[in-house]
Design an enzyme around this catalytic site. Structure first.
Site, mmCIF file in Angstrom:
data_model
loop_
_atom_site.group_PDB
_atom_site.id
_atom_site.type_symbol
_atom_site.label_atom_id
_atom_site.label_comp_id
_atom_site.label_asym_id
_atom_site.label_seq_id
_atom_site.Cartn_x
_atom_site.Cartn_y
_atom_site.Cartn_z
ATOM 1 N N ASP A 1 18.499 27.095 56.995
ATOM 2 C CA ASP A 1 19.301 27.242 55.763
ATOM 3 C C ASP A 1 20.603 26.438 55.835
ATOM 4 O O ASP A 1 20.982 25.752 54.881
ATOM 5 C CB ASP A 1 19.643 28.716 55.520
ATOM 6 C CG ASP A 1 18.492 29.490 54.892
ATOM 7 O OD1 ASP A 1 17.592 28.859 54.304
ATOM 8 O OD2 ASP A 1 18.495 30.729 55.004
ATOM 9 N N LYS B 1 14.730 38.221 56.907
ATOM 10 C CA LYS B 1 15.247 37.194 57.827
ATOM 11 C C LYS B 1 15.838 37.793 59.111
ATOM 12 O O LYS B 1 15.697 37.214 60.184
ATOM 13 C CB LYS B 1 16.296 36.328 57.132
ATOM 14 C CG LYS B 1 15.701 35.392 56.082
ATOM 15 C CD LYS B 1 16.742 34.493 55.461
ATOM 16 C CE LYS B 1 16.142 33.705 54.317
ATOM 17 N NZ LYS B 1 17.085 32.775 53.696
HETATM 18 P P1 NDP Z 1 22.273 39.516 50.776
HETATM 19 O O1 NDP Z 1 21.692 40.631 49.990
HETATM 20 O O2 NDP Z 1 22.102 39.481 52.248
HETATM 21 O O3 NDP Z 1 23.876 39.469 50.514
HETATM 22 C C1 NDP Z 1 24.384 39.607 49.211
HETATM 23 C C2 NDP Z 1 25.849 39.203 49.181
HETATM 24 O O4 NDP Z 1 26.240 39.116 47.802
HETATM 25 C C3 NDP Z 1 26.804 40.192 49.851
HETATM 26 O O5 NDP Z 1 27.876 39.475 50.418
HETATM 27 C C4 NDP Z 1 27.250 41.054 48.660
HETATM 28 O O6 NDP Z 1 28.531 41.632 48.849
HETATM 29 C C5 NDP Z 1 27.351 39.995 47.595
HETATM 30 N N1 NDP Z 1 27.259 40.504 46.216
HETATM 31 C C6 NDP Z 1 26.175 41.014 45.599
HETATM 32 N N2 NDP Z 1 26.491 41.325 44.318
HETATM 33 C C7 NDP Z 1 27.781 40.995 44.141
HETATM 34 C C8 NDP Z 1 28.685 41.071 43.038
HETATM 35 N N3 NDP Z 1 28.274 41.550 41.847
HETATM 36 N N4 NDP Z 1 29.942 40.625 43.188
HETATM 37 C C9 NDP Z 1 30.357 40.138 44.386
HETATM 38 N N5 NDP Z 1 29.559 40.041 45.478
HETATM 39 C C10 NDP Z 1 28.285 40.467 45.346
HETATM 40 O O7 NDP Z 1 21.698 38.195 50.090
HETATM 41 P P2 NDP Z 1 21.560 36.744 50.759
HETATM 42 O O8 NDP Z 1 22.809 36.470 51.530
HETATM 43 O O9 NDP Z 1 20.270 36.619 51.470
HETATM 44 O O10 NDP Z 1 21.465 35.796 49.461
HETATM 45 C C11 NDP Z 1 22.609 35.485 48.696
HETATM 46 C C12 NDP Z 1 22.227 34.480 47.605
HETATM 47 O O11 NDP Z 1 21.927 33.213 48.181
HETATM 48 C C13 NDP Z 1 20.990 34.890 46.787
HETATM 49 O O12 NDP Z 1 21.281 34.693 45.424
HETATM 50 C C14 NDP Z 1 19.910 33.950 47.263
HETATM 51 O O13 NDP Z 1 18.978 33.666 46.229
HETATM 52 C C15 NDP Z 1 20.722 32.708 47.642
HETATM 53 N N6 NDP Z 1 20.054 31.864 48.654
HETATM 54 C C16 NDP Z 1 19.732 30.568 48.333
HETATM 55 C C17 NDP Z 1 19.146 29.734 49.264
HETATM 56 C C18 NDP Z 1 18.823 28.319 48.888
HETATM 57 O O14 NDP Z 1 18.051 27.666 49.608
HETATM 58 N N7 NDP Z 1 19.392 27.785 47.815
HETATM 59 C C19 NDP Z 1 18.813 30.196 50.625
HETATM 60 C C20 NDP Z 1 19.209 31.571 50.882
HETATM 61 C C21 NDP Z 1 19.784 32.370 49.906
HETATM 62 P P3 NDP Z 1 28.706 43.099 49.528
HETATM 63 O O15 NDP Z 1 28.609 42.869 51.012
HETATM 64 O O16 NDP Z 1 30.059 43.541 49.100
HETATM 65 O O17 NDP Z 1 27.589 43.952 49.002
#
Ligand code: NDP
Length: 266
Positions: free
Chosen positions: A102, A66
């Site tokens: 989104d 993205k």
């Molecule tokens: P990114 O990889 O860009 O970001 C991941 C985020 O999750 C970061 O803030 C990371 O924190 C955090 N994270 C990951 N693991 C953990 C953990 N174990 N505990 C706490 N925080 C954690 O992913 P996206 O932002 O693109 O996607 C996030 C979620 O949203 C996904 O599950 C995706 O499937 C969902 N999504 C759903 C959509 C929908 O239409 N329903 C649309 C877009 C996304 P840190 O920075 O500390 O690593």
């Protein structure tokens, strides 16, 4: 020739977008084909160019492309610029144009499907990745009175919050003593069957807890229910962001309710 669209990502095999857009096309009488493209991690731009050169009209962009899609676009919408991420590419102009649906999808699911009006509400957004970035401005535009972005890596939450007036960014330990009417989990913690380490006190009595993840119950939703919150997964957001993309491409907004009901098996 039938207009062709696709979702591009890596991995992409799990995507429900082809099915959702086929349902929209059938219901609106639009003659389109919608496929899926798994681009190599270092081959996003090349895959888009090939699709465009073969007459492709538009693409949905998913993980992990993205942000690259935003940089790839010569021109983009204000909501894509606010997110610095693109999930919808329009390829029939002279140069590629990017949009981000989104946030509109989340706001529409909250307000139209779940009956939650954002006006005047206190909102906590957990996560600071691509999904979180896409929804900050739309949540503010819908009237949230306070928006706090909290993330495991606090510096990322602070950096995201700093781009928007009045938004506060912190780590999870900075949330003590504050309760919210809406808590959105935009982390991917649920994928590893974990919950972000939020204090239970963030869930105000009767609040709505929303996990963007869909297709499974998550530890975040279980934690929220145990704290007395109403819980929703992100399936409605998925369908609503798709409908918004369909509108961008075709100028027609499909009815989402029957598609969401089918996906939920109702
Ligand atoms: P990114 O990889 O860009 O970001 C991941 C985020 O999750 C970061 O803030 C990371 O924190 C955090 N994270 C990951 N693991 C953990 C953990 N174990 N505990 C706490 N925080 C954690 O992913 P996206 O932002 O693109 O996607 C996030 C979620 O949203 C996904 O599950 C995706 O499937 C969902 N999504 C759903 C959509 C929908 O239409 N329903 C649309 C877009 C996304 P840190 O920075 O500390 O690593």
């Amino acid at each position: 020739m039938t207009d062709r669209y696709a979702v591009i990502g890596n991995p992409v095999a799990h995507s429900r977008s082809p099915w959702i857009h086929a349902e929209f096309a059938r219901a609106t009488g639009q003659a389109i084909e919608y496929g899926q493209i798994e681009a190599p991690l270092d081959g996003f731009a090349r895959a888009v160019e090939e699709f465009r050169a073969s007459g492709g009209k538009g693409l949905n962009v998913t993980l992990p492309f993205k942000e690259e899609a935003f940089r790839y676009c010569a021109d983009s919408s204000s909501r894509a610029r606010a997110a610095e991420a693109v999930n919808t590419l329009v390829l029939e102009r002279a140069a590629p144009y990017g949009d981000n649906t989104d946030g509109a999808g989340l706001v529409r699911d909250l307000e139209a499907n779940l009956g939650f009006s954002l006006g005047g509400k206190r909102v906590l957004l957990a996560g600071a990745g691509g999904a979180a970035r896409g929804v900050v401005e739309p949540l503010l535009a819908a009237g949230a009175a306070r928006l706090v972005v909290a993330n495991r890596t606090a510096t990322k939450a602070r950096a995201l919050a700093a781009r928007f007036a009045g938004v506060h960014g912190c780590g999870y330990d900075g949330l003590a003593g504050e309760a919210f009417e809406l808590v959105v989990n935009a982390t991917s913690a649920g994928l590893s069957n974990e919950a972000p380490a939020l204090p239970r006190s963030v869930f105000r009595d009767g609040c709505l807890a929303y996990d963007m993840l869909y297709g499974r119950d998550t530890p975040f939703l279980a934690m929220a229910r145990a704290a007395g919150a109403r819980a929703s997964d992100g399936l409605g957001m998925l369908v609503e962001q798709a409908a918004e993309s369909f509108l961008v491409w075709r100028g027609v907004r499909p009815d989402t309710a029957p598609v969401l009901a089918k996906l939920r098996g109702r």
